[in-house]
Design an enzyme around this catalytic site. Sequence first.
Site, short mmCIF file in Angstrom:
data_model
loop_
_atom_site.label_atom_id
_atom_site.label_comp_id
_atom_site.label_asym_id
_atom_site.label_seq_id
_atom_site.Cartn_x
_atom_site.Cartn_y
_atom_site.Cartn_z
N THR A 16 25.28 -3.58 40.25
CA THR A 16 26.69 -3.75 39.91
C THR A 16 27.09 -5.21 39.78
O THR A 16 27.89 -5.57 38.90
CB THR A 16 27.57 -3.06 40.97
N CYS A 282 21.12 9.55 64.81
CA CYS A 282 22.31 8.78 65.15
C CYS A 282 22.28 7.42 64.46
O CYS A 282 21.21 6.84 64.25
CB CYS A 282 22.41 8.58 66.66
#
Length: 346
Positions: A16, A282
């Site tokens: 980008t 996690c």
Amino acid sequence: MTDSAPSVLLIYTGGTIGMIENPETGVLDSFNFDHLLKFVPELKRFNYHIHTYSFDPPIDTSDMEPYHWARLVRIVERNYPNYDGFVILHGTDTMAYTASVMSFMLENLAKPVILTGSQLPMGMLRTDGKENLITAIEIAASKHPDGTAMVPEVCIYFERDLMRGNRTTKINAERFNAFKSYNYPCLGHSAIDLQFKPERIRRPVPETSLKAHYLFNNNVVVLTLFPGIQENIVSSVFQLKGLKAVVMRTFGSGNAPQKPWLISLIREATERDIVIINITQCQSGSVEMERYETGKQLLEAGVISGYDSTPECALTKLMFLLGHDIPKTEVRRLMRTNLAGEITTD
């Protein structure tokens, strides 16, 4: 370079940050980095030698793979004597994979390799690309008074945070703070001044030379456990043709369901010399398989702790080690070894 001004090589892979909107069509095109100073005139205020190298054609971040990692490392290795630092402009989706694997591929690195990108194209008015690019270049050029690099690591700089590359993961697809280092504190921040944390930054071993590596074996897979996972699914994964290693994402501190068939499949796989690394689902924290019975069963079945490794780092480290055709016992030992600041083993 013949004078004392810092020299930085800017490598554009795609993504980008290198896009600019065509005012006539509204389509986003890659802009020409040979005209970098025209698009980012602020760089003229640096007393730096900034040269550019662009992938031609640029690649989408989703297409990044080991061939491109080797290409990046080859560019750094060939230009290593001529530059004080390197900035890699990269799409955000796979940036953490590239930063992780390059930390292993560039052994004995003594100069900064800073990856950055943006969430909005450089040509847009509210782009985050300019600040990320300008500060990444400044970090790559930063030195101690004795002339050594301030940050001789592979890092990601994004939205004011400088992070160890092999500790980062992408956490946001919309906000500017796209990356996070959950299990290791940032190496620095940008505010009015650049603020480095020297005690957190790895230092190169004195009197060692850069050693670049290029070999991979990508016969690896990520297996995420979930409530209700079926035996036939896990069995199919472990029976994949050519499979060498599995990154297994478990619950909490490294726990798995207490299903006899699951432990049996895992034990059979490790007995066939498939390396299985246990990392937690996690976002922060570490695997401790000795903590609960549900973790001990994995340890007894031959599963190796991935400690607090990110999924991106565990996967690419395995690909890197397996590519060097070393015994699986050595792969297992090195996966438990902190090679480039990627895990906390204490």
